[in-house]
Motif scaffolding. Structure first.
Motif, PDB file in Angstrom:
ATOM      1  N   THR A   1       5.119   2.078   2.095  1.00 11.99           N
ATOM      2  CA  THR A   1       6.073   0.970   2.027  1.00 11.99           C
ATOM      3  C   THR A   1       5.639  -0.095   1.030  1.00 11.99           C
ATOM      4  OG1 THR A   1       6.665   1.383   4.316  1.00 11.99           O
ATOM      5  CG2 THR A   1       7.297  -0.749   3.417  1.00 11.99           C
ATOM      6  N   GLU A   2       4.360  -0.471   1.052  1.00 15.60           N
ATOM      7  CA  GLU A   2       3.879  -1.543   0.179  1.00 15.60           C
ATOM      8  C   GLU A   2       4.025  -1.178  -1.294  1.00 15.60           C
ATOM      9  OE1 GLU A   2       1.984  -0.162   2.663  1.00 15.60           O
ATOM     10  OE2 GLU A   2       2.308  -1.750   4.138  1.00 15.60           O
ATOM     11  N   VAL A   3       3.625   0.031  -1.653  1.00 14.09           N
ATOM     12  CA  VAL A   3       3.718   0.470  -3.049  1.00 14.09           C
ATOM     13  C   VAL A   3       5.178   0.603  -3.464  1.00 14.09           C
ATOM     14  CG1 VAL A   3       3.211   2.382  -4.629  1.00 14.09           C
ATOM     15  CG2 VAL A   3       1.452   1.564  -3.055  1.00 14.09           C
ATOM     16  N   LYS A   4       6.028   1.115  -2.575  1.00 12.46           N
ATOM     17  CA  LYS A   4       7.451   1.260  -2.880  1.00 12.46           C
ATOM     18  C   LYS A   4       8.095  -0.103  -3.115  1.00 12.46           C
ATOM     19  CE  LYS A   4      11.301   3.547  -3.298  1.00 12.46           C
ATOM     20  NZ  LYS A   4      11.584   4.229  -4.537  1.00 12.46           N
ATOM     21  N   GLU A   5       7.780  -1.078  -2.253  1.00 13.70           N
ATOM     22  CA  GLU A   5       8.341  -2.414  -2.425  1.00 13.70           C
ATOM     23  C   GLU A   5       7.883  -3.037  -3.742  1.00 13.70           C
ATOM     24  OE1 GLU A   5       7.131  -4.474   1.114  1.00 13.70           O
ATOM     25  OE2 GLU A   5       8.802  -3.665   2.292  1.00 13.70           O
ATOM     26  N   LEU A   6       6.619  -2.875  -4.082  1.00 13.72           N
ATOM     27  CA  LEU A   6       6.097  -3.395  -5.343  1.00 13.72           C
ATOM     28  C   LEU A   6       6.801  -2.734  -6.519  1.00 13.72           C
ATOM     29  CD1 LEU A   6       4.057  -5.189  -6.801  1.00 13.72           C
ATOM     30  CD2 LEU A   6       2.411  -3.324  -6.607  1.00 13.72           C
ATOM     31  N   SER A   7       7.005  -1.432  -6.430  1.00 15.55           N
ATOM     32  CA  SER A   7       7.701  -0.703  -7.485  1.00 15.55           C
ATOM     33  C   SER A   7       9.132  -1.197  -7.649  1.00 15.55           C
ATOM     34  CB  SER A   7       7.689   0.787  -7.149  1.00 15.55           C
ATOM     35  OG  SER A   7       8.483   1.506  -8.043  1.00 15.55           O
TER      36      SER A   7
END
Length: 136
Positions: A119-125
């Motif tokens: 979730t964290e990496v997806k949101e940052l992306s």
């Protein structure tokens, strides 16, 4: 076979054990079959258009056809993602973020079994994409 409830209640120490991988493999195989069935059904519907004598009926059919084609296109794009997830199960990489290596998490995988990012990496992306689009 595990249930969704058992998956959600499993301790973190059991993350992506053999039973969980078997659950997601079966889920992805069923998703693949359902997607292929849906694509085939849409193709059959589009291949056999009914005769329309009325302009309104013809217009409605054309709109339904456009929507069906969009759905088929989305589902066609889903198939490689399903296949990639099945390959990750085979290699032992399933359930872990491709960028950070962190667990993606059971709730996210139940919602989107083809997920490749936590979730964290997806949101940052997504934030980066949003900023990039704003600059254009």
């Amino acid at each position: 076979m595990l249930t969704r409830e058992e998956l959600l209640n499993a301790p973190e120490s059991e993350y992506m054990n053999a039973d969980q991988l078997a659950f997601f493999k079966a889920l992805l195989e069923q998703l693949r079959q359902d997607t292929m069935d849906s694509i085939e059904a849409a193709k059959q519907t589009l291949a056999n258009p009914p005769e329309h004598n009325d302009e309104a009926d013809r217009a409605a059919y054309e709109e339904e056809s456009r929507m069906a084609l969009r759905i088929v296109d989305r589902e066609r794009k889903l198939l490689p993602k399903i296949d990639a997830a099945l390959r990750r199960i085979a290699t032992g990489e399933f359930g872990y973020c491709l960028e950070s290596g962190e667990p993606i998490g059971i709730p996210r995988l139940l919602a989107r079994p083809t997920a490749e990012l936590c979730t964290e990496v997806k949101e940052l992306s997504e934030r980066r994409e949003s900023v990039f689009r704003e600059r254009e």
